[in-house]
Enzyme design. Structure first.
Site, PDB file in Angstrom:
ATOM      1  N   CYS A 137       0.979  -1.186  -0.082  1.00 48.03           N
ATOM      2  CA  CYS A 137       0.094  -0.134  -0.123  1.00 48.03           C
ATOM      3  C   CYS A 137       0.871   1.174   0.051  1.00 48.03           C
ATOM      4  CB  CYS A 137      -0.782   0.089   1.328  1.00 48.03           C
ATOM      5  SG  CYS A 137      -2.127  -1.195   1.153  1.00 48.03           S
ATOM      6  N   CYS A 457       0.376   2.657   6.674  1.00 50.27           N
ATOM      7  CA  CYS A 457       0.807   1.444   6.891  1.00 50.27           C
ATOM      8  C   CYS A 457       0.796   0.337   5.577  1.00 50.27           C
ATOM      9  CB  CYS A 457       0.024   0.469   7.930  1.00 50.27           C
ATOM     10  SG  CYS A 457      -1.802   0.591   7.064  1.00 50.27           S
TER      11      CYS A 457
END
Length: 473
Positions: A137, A457
């Site tokens: 991500c 994250c």
């Protein structure tokens, strides 16, 4: 770890009622925020002998729910659209770009170096090198910081970085046994060899392998990990639903107010022009409460509504040395300053990248939480956000897991994700990082702040944080 964290978080000052309250007042606090930050006298993070690197512009296609308007396209089509949108918005000559870097997560096998294919499709010179990076991500974060490194080292002056994800059509493989049979068939020289191989095929061999949003090292889905993390930090279902409602409410207000100016209109071949994100859906606490647990059933707290949804979309940013940008007549939006990458245990701390990255990047920049005017954190799950905020506000967590003497503190919610986030705007895995950075630059300009902080994250227990400084108006 779970029981210790629950005990340590019971005294957390973050109360469940803040979310909806912030949702109703956040956009209305812009004037107060501007008055506050303009009275501050902050030093610039410019350093002698270190090249200033600036964000000139950032754009993105509308982020759409997978399986909707983009469904008949290919990922390089979206990446190409973001590149063309950036060129149109900046009037940049295609030959002026020294290097192009894109991030993506689930790669289309036909376009493994999607940066190159998108660049050629957008009309960039075939002499412009392009490469693709992947870091879950934070893939487009990695694309940007790779570009920063190329500029800082003197290799380049002008970089286009971006990211793309296309969840409407992902590679689905045959089973391993079927793949081996097919490869052997391709090498078979006689009819007898081919018939023997075909005769060995069983029904079980025909079952496909579907890609999963799961950790290879632990075999656990990210949603399951988010549910465990929320439980470990004592994050309730109510808190998660309130935060999800806040995200959608703020995103809708920002969209209606025209604040999401990084979104470019895009004519989808064979369909209508798309000009806005389609996943923003403000609801009510009553409606959210009706949803059942999505991962840990039946008693989990993570649901479809308080999780980010599968999204198609692409983003792009123009990064330059300040000297080059000014020489070409551009007015930069922001300076890209210090950044860090962090990694931790992918089992118990998979989604705690912001909690680990934020204090490190602040220390590196010589700043404190009080110096930051704008916070933009990636919202993978509402529970993940709340767990990170509680970890950041815990002396015990800082001392036990980070080797710090005290907590860094949680961001004030009146500065946090005020234009919505990944829960509402959408989360194309490879493209979100550029959206976060561009949003910080736009919010700093709108709210009159000087410093912004991006944190995210990522799968693998990794994370990223970056400090962004507003360019003088």
């Amino acid at each position: 770890m779970a029981s210790m964290l629950r005990n340590s978080m019971r005294c957390s000052p973050i109360s469940p009622a803040w979310a909806v309250q912030c949702a109703t007042r956040s956009l209305g606090t812009t004037a107060q925020l501007q008055a506050q930050v303009q009275t501050k006298s902050k030093k610039s993070l410019s350093r002698p002998g270190v090249k200033n690197i600036v964000l000139v512009e950032g754009v993105r296609t509308p982020f759409l729910l997978s399986g909707t308007t983009y469904s008949d396209m290919m990922p390089h089509d979206l990446a190409r659209a973001s590149l063309q949108g950036l060129l149109n918005k900046t009037a940049l000559h295609k030959d002026a770009v020294d290097y192009i870097i894109y991030g993506t997560v689930i790669q289309e096998v036909k376009t493994s170096n999607i940066a190159r294919e998108a660049a050629l499709g957008a009309g960039f010179s075939d002499k412009t090198p392009s490469h693709t990076v992947t870091m879950a991500c934070i893939s487009s974060n990695q694309a940007m910081t790779t570009g920063v490194g190329l500029i800082a080292s003197g290799q380049c002056d002008t970089i286009v970085a971006g990211g793309v994800e296309f969840m409407s059509d992902v590679p689905i493989r045959h089973s391993r046994k079927m793949r081996k049979t097919m490869l052997s068939l391709n090498k078979a020289k006689t009819l007898g060899q081919r018939l023997s191989l075909i005769g060995g095929i069983r029904m079980a061999h025909l079952a496909p392998e579907l890609p999963a949003v799961a950790e290879f090292s632990t075999a656990e889905t990210m949603g399951h990990s988010a549910d465990r993390l929320a439980a470990a930090f004592g994050v309730t279902r109510l808190e998660q639903d309130e935060f999800a409602l806040r995200s959608h409410t703020l995103a809708k207000k920002a969209q209606d107010a025209g604040l999401l100016e990084d979104v470019i209109s895009f004519k989808v071949p064979g369909r209508d022009i798309v000009s806005k994100d389609n996943g923003i859906r403000p609801s009510s606490m009553e409606q959210l409460a009706k949803l059942k647990a999505a991962f840990v059933k039946p008693h989990g707290t993570v649901t479809a509504a308080n999780s980010s949804f599968l999204t198609d979309g692409a983003s792009a940013v123009l990064i330059m040395s300040e000297e080059k940008a000014l020489a070409m007549g551009y007015k930069p939006k922001a300076y890209l300053r210090d950044f860090v990458y962090v990694s931790q245990d992918p089992k118990d701390q998979l989604l705690l990248g912001p909690a680990y990255g934020t204090p490190k990047v602040l220390q590196r920049a010589g700043l404190t939480m009080d110096d930051i005017d704008v916070f933009e954190f990636h919202e993978a799950f509402a529970g993940q956000i709340m767990a990170n905020l509680k970890a950041m506000d815990s002396d015990w967590f800082a001392q036990t897991y980070m080797g710090r003497t005290s907590k860094v503190g949680a961001p004030p919610m009146e500065k946090f994700n005020l234009w919505g986030g990944s829960l509402s705007l959408g989360h194309p895995f490879g493209a979100t990082g550029c959206r976060l950075v561009t949003t910080v630059a736009h919010r700093l300009r709108k709210e009159g702040g000087q410093y912004g902080l991006v944190a995210a994250c990522a799968a693998g227990g990794q994370g990223h944080a970056m400090v962004i400084e507003a360019y003088p108006q």
